[in-house]
Each structure stands twice: as C-alpha cells, then as structure tokens.
Design an enzyme around this catalytic site. Sequence first.
Site, mmCIF file in Angstrom:
data_model
loop_
_atom_site.group_PDB
_atom_site.id
_atom_site.type_symbol
_atom_site.label_atom_id
_atom_site.label_comp_id
_atom_site.label_asym_id
_atom_site.label_seq_id
_atom_site.Cartn_x
_atom_site.Cartn_y
_atom_site.Cartn_z
ATOM 1 N N ARG A 133 0.734 -0.520 0.315
ATOM 2 C CA ARG A 133 1.873 0.339 0.010
ATOM 3 C C ARG A 133 1.628 0.927 -1.376
ATOM 4 N NH1 ARG A 133 4.049 -4.569 1.984
ATOM 5 N NH2 ARG A 133 5.123 -4.346 3.999
ATOM 6 N N LYS A 172 6.335 -7.287 -0.053
ATOM 7 C CA LYS A 172 7.771 -7.450 0.156
ATOM 8 C C LYS A 172 8.102 -8.929 0.317
ATOM 9 C CE LYS A 172 8.755 -2.946 2.242
ATOM 10 N NZ LYS A 172 9.292 -2.237 3.427
ATOM 11 N N HIS A 185 1.863 6.809 2.159
ATOM 12 C CA HIS A 185 2.007 5.919 3.314
ATOM 13 C C HIS A 185 1.124 6.368 4.477
ATOM 14 C CE1 HIS A 185 4.387 2.338 3.521
ATOM 15 N NE2 HIS A 185 4.724 2.546 4.771
ATOM 16 N N ARG A 197 -1.923 4.301 4.477
ATOM 17 C CA ARG A 197 -1.673 2.956 5.008
ATOM 18 C C ARG A 197 -1.619 2.988 6.536
ATOM 19 N NH1 ARG A 197 0.753 -2.148 3.864
ATOM 20 N NH2 ARG A 197 2.564 -2.687 5.150
ATOM 21 N N HIS A 219 2.850 -7.647 6.929
ATOM 22 C CA HIS A 219 4.059 -7.604 7.748
ATOM 23 C C HIS A 219 4.557 -9.019 8.021
ATOM 24 C CE1 HIS A 219 2.999 -3.398 9.566
ATOM 25 N NE2 HIS A 219 3.616 -3.312 8.403
ATOM 26 N N TYR A 240 1.785 0.159 15.770
ATOM 27 C CA TYR A 240 0.504 0.852 15.678
ATOM 28 C C TYR A 240 -0.260 0.807 16.994
ATOM 29 C CZ TYR A 240 1.349 0.968 10.694
ATOM 30 O OH TYR A 240 1.900 1.208 9.466
#
Length: 310
Positions: free
Chosen positions: A156, A180, A256, A259, A282, A291
């Site tokens: 990110r 995150k 992004h 990514r 994730h 994806y």
Amino acid sequence: MTSTPSGGPTPLDRAIGAYLDHLRVERGLAPATLRAYASDLARFSADPRVQRGWEDSAEPALGYLSQSAARLRPTSLRRRTASIRGFYHFAYGEGLLGSDIAMLIDLPRPSRHLPETLEVADMERLLDAALGAAPDDPAHIRDRALLELLYAAGLRISEALALDREELSLDGGYVRVIGKGDRERLVPIGEIALQWLVRYLGSVRPAWLALSHVEPVRGGPLFVTVRGRRLARQQAWAIVARAARGAGLTGRVSPHTLRHSFATHLLEGGADLRVVQELLGHASINTTQLYTHLSGARIREVYARAHPRA
C-alpha cells in the site's frame, strides 16, 4: 419540515429533530456528517406515505427506499438507508415505537468493483516512464525506486511511505512492513527493484537526508524529498500520475494500481492464493479472492481474443 394542520411540526419531524440532536450532542458527529443525515431524513419525512405510517411498520420506509433505488447511486442509497435505519433504532430506544423497525431495514450490499490493473507490458512502460527524459535526474531515480518497490512487493502507498531505512534489508532482499491492524509481515523484493533501491540509496538519498539537519531515527525515512523530509502521500500520487502520462496510459492509474497488478500477475503466474494473501497483508482470504475473479475475467478476455471460434 412537514407541518400538522395546526402549523406545528409533525411527530415524525419532532422525532427526527431529537435524533439529530442526539447525533450532535451525544455522539459528537462532524457538521458535514450531520448535514448529510439531516438532508437524508428531510427527504424521507417529506414523503406523505411515510408521515402517515412511519411508526406502525417498516412498510413506509421500505417503499420509500425501493423508489429511491431507481434514482440514487448505490453509495448514496446505502448512506440514505443507514440514516433511516439509525433514526428508527434511536426512536425505538427512546420508546417512540412499539417494535424495532430498524431490524427489518437491511443495508444494500456495497458493490464489489474489480480492482483496476495493468497488463505486464503496460506495467513495464509505467516503470520506465518514471525516469522521464532525464534518467540521471536524482528525483527521477527516487521515483523509479519507489514505483519498483510498490510493484515488486505489492505495498500500500501508506506502507511504502512509512518505511524507515532499517526496515529494508538489501542483503536479505526483503522489507519489513507494518500493515493494517499493526500486522507485521516480511515481503521479498525482486532483483530489479533491489538494484534501483541500491542506486537511490547510494547516489540520491544521503545528500537529501543531510539537508534535513535532523538526527535520523531507525535510519531515517526510506523515501525522502529533496529537503530530506519523508515523502508525502500527495507527492507519491503525483509521481505515479506523471509516470502514467509518460507511458501514455489513458485509464486511471494510482499507487493502488501497482498493488493490484502485483497480486493479479502473481496469480496469473500460478502463485498460491494463500501466499498472495500473506504478501498483501490481508486478514481474510475473502479479500484476496477478489483477484481470482479479476484473473478469470482476464482469461476470458484472452480466450475471446485468441480462439478462432470464440
């Protein structure tokens, strides 16, 4: 505001006013958010059918939202539904309703847009375009190193800009990322990206970092400006936009996009979904599975283009 025959506010409007006061005083919502709630609920209360039966059942609210769906964008419809459901939840809690009507009002599911991605050839053009017409320009060398890292590691943009020098291992060929939820991961970096990082770290960054006159902590920011300050998010977006223009890419290209392209190209190359999940950071495999749908769309596109009887 709707009025009663005597000229005063209706019970619904009084209830909405109390709800907005609750949001402002007790929950401390920002003025812009309050205006959005007030606008949504004003439109809701202006419907005569809602005024007549709002407290009896969910039917007036559901009928109003059903009609609104035809003229609102999905995001606007979801926000308006949330406003109305929040109001009903408040009204029930205040004893204005005999049943919890909010439980019968479902939020529309947000649409899942397939992420924008680039073909491998377009990705290579974008990276080459980061150098522009002046390949030895120090700023362009930094830009190329940044874009190479974004694509090589699938970071990110916030993760890349938050990196300090100590979190990059040139010998090990990896970067330590805090993503995150403060989740830490080690992401490998390919040889080409490492070469550009070595060039940037050797010939550009030291001179710029010296201009900041600040003792570097943890080796200092990895990506810096010409004044030795940490590169800002807006500056990184501008770097990507300039490279996209230079590459002649007409679609919307953002940090992004690199990514998304990283994940898609790995899956198309046969990478395991769990490995891609780990590399992207994730928390849920469901996020990564998006994806696979994108890769499937690419496969169908290639099939339609290549098969003689498609």
